[in-house]
Enzyme design. Structure first.
Site, mmCIF file in Angstrom:
data_model
loop_
_atom_site.group_PDB
_atom_site.id
_atom_site.type_symbol
_atom_site.label_atom_id
_atom_site.label_comp_id
_atom_site.label_asym_id
_atom_site.label_seq_id
_atom_site.Cartn_x
_atom_site.Cartn_y
_atom_site.Cartn_z
ATOM 1 N N HIS A 9 6.677 0.168 -11.480
ATOM 2 C CA HIS A 9 6.065 -0.676 -10.463
ATOM 3 C C HIS A 9 4.556 -0.424 -10.392
ATOM 4 O O HIS A 9 4.124 0.686 -10.059
ATOM 5 C CB HIS A 9 6.737 -0.373 -9.128
ATOM 6 C CG HIS A 9 6.201 -1.121 -7.971
ATOM 7 N ND1 HIS A 9 5.742 -0.504 -6.833
ATOM 8 C CD2 HIS A 9 6.042 -2.453 -7.763
ATOM 9 C CE1 HIS A 9 5.342 -1.407 -5.967
ATOM 10 N NE2 HIS A 9 5.510 -2.597 -6.504
ATOM 11 N N GLU A 36 5.511 -3.436 -14.538
ATOM 12 C CA GLU A 36 5.304 -4.503 -13.554
ATOM 13 C C GLU A 36 3.861 -4.451 -13.112
ATOM 14 O O GLU A 36 3.292 -3.367 -12.894
ATOM 15 C CB GLU A 36 6.223 -4.298 -12.345
ATOM 16 C CG GLU A 36 6.154 -5.411 -11.305
ATOM 17 C CD GLU A 36 5.104 -5.185 -10.219
ATOM 18 O OE1 GLU A 36 4.826 -6.125 -9.456
ATOM 19 O OE2 GLU A 36 4.537 -4.064 -10.149
ATOM 20 N N HIS A 51 -3.429 -6.040 -7.334
ATOM 21 C CA HIS A 51 -2.446 -6.369 -6.309
ATOM 22 C C HIS A 51 -3.067 -7.064 -5.099
ATOM 23 O O HIS A 51 -2.652 -8.154 -4.724
ATOM 24 C CB HIS A 51 -1.717 -5.101 -5.847
ATOM 25 C CG HIS A 51 -0.682 -5.357 -4.801
ATOM 26 N ND1 HIS A 51 -0.980 -5.400 -3.450
ATOM 27 C CD2 HIS A 51 0.641 -5.598 -4.902
ATOM 28 C CE1 HIS A 51 0.120 -5.662 -2.779
ATOM 29 N NE2 HIS A 51 1.125 -5.784 -3.619
#
Length: 239
Positions: A9, A36, A51
């Site tokens: 992640h 990811e 992000h």
């Protein structure tokens, strides 16, 4: 019982600053099969791996990435916030990040903002389309991806669709569960329907990992890779 595929992640985000080349390399070092990461464009349309919509948490910049030129984004420090040894780590351009992944690790692209068709084409030209998939929390982007790029595999959340049947009806390829909606019957139903089962969990509670293993989840989208692998090994040794 089969070993789960590890999806790191935001890269190996506990060992290096998230969504950077450093976190990608650490994910590969951990033996993860998939990385990811999140994608957003800057003001002139260049896609970056990042992000947040704003820069303060993970860079030395201020404001929104959408308001900066690519030249400005390229000069940001995306590592010092995590540790002095990562000073000078850059916000990766998506094209360079995919080049670094190619032939080494598969990709799960979460589209925060951006054109799914552009991302699909960037994957395709590198021969990476078969091992990639995408998702977005933005319903409009999810719909656009389904309509415009059906050959780019798509993930849906069980929390969004509410049933395996609806995931299939939306032509999903991967169904992701979370801690509060995971159960063995749903996982089995999803597998029978031809869906790949995945779980997202950002914590390190061994009991949650035990439940995922016992339910037969095929892919784990996690931060605490070593804890999960330890739990998995213990349970597999009992079989």
């Amino acid at each position: 019982m089969k070993q789960a595929v590890i999806v790191c992640h935001r890269g190996a985000c506990l060992a290096a600053p998230e969504n950077t080349f450093a976190s990608l390399e650490k994910a590969i070092d951990l033996g993860a099969e998939v990385v990811e990461f999140d994608v957003r464009p800057c003001r002139d349309g260049v896609l970056y791996v990042m992000h947040d919509a704003t820069l303060e948490r993970t860079t030395n910049g201020r404001g929104r990435i959408a308001d900066l030129s690519s030249a400005d984004v390229d000069n940001l420090d995306a590592g010092s916030w995590f540790g002095p040894e990562f000073a000078g780590e850059r916000v990766p351009r998506l094209d360079a990040f995919l080049d670094a992944c190619r032939g080494r690790i598969a990709t799960y692209v979460e589209i925060k903002e951006g054109d799914p068709a552009e991302i699909r084409d960037m994957l395709a030209v590198r021969g990476m389309l078969n091992d990639a998939w995408t998702f977005s929390f933005d319903q409009a982007i999810r719909a656009e991806a389904r309509a415009k790029v059906p050959d780019l595999r798509r993930m849906v959340l069980y929390a969004h669709v509410g049933s395996v049947e609806r995931a299939v009806a939306q032509d999903a390829h991967i169904l992701e569960f979370q801690e509060d909606d995971l159960n063995a019957d749903l996982v089995a139903e999803a597998k029978l329907a031809g869906l790949v089962t995945q779980m997202f969990y950002g914590g390190a509670d061994r009991s949650v990992f035990e439940k995922a293993v016992r339910c037969g989840i095929e892919q784990m989208n996690i931060d605490h890779v070593e804890v999960f692998r330890a739990v998995e090994r213990e349970l597999m040794s009992l079989v």
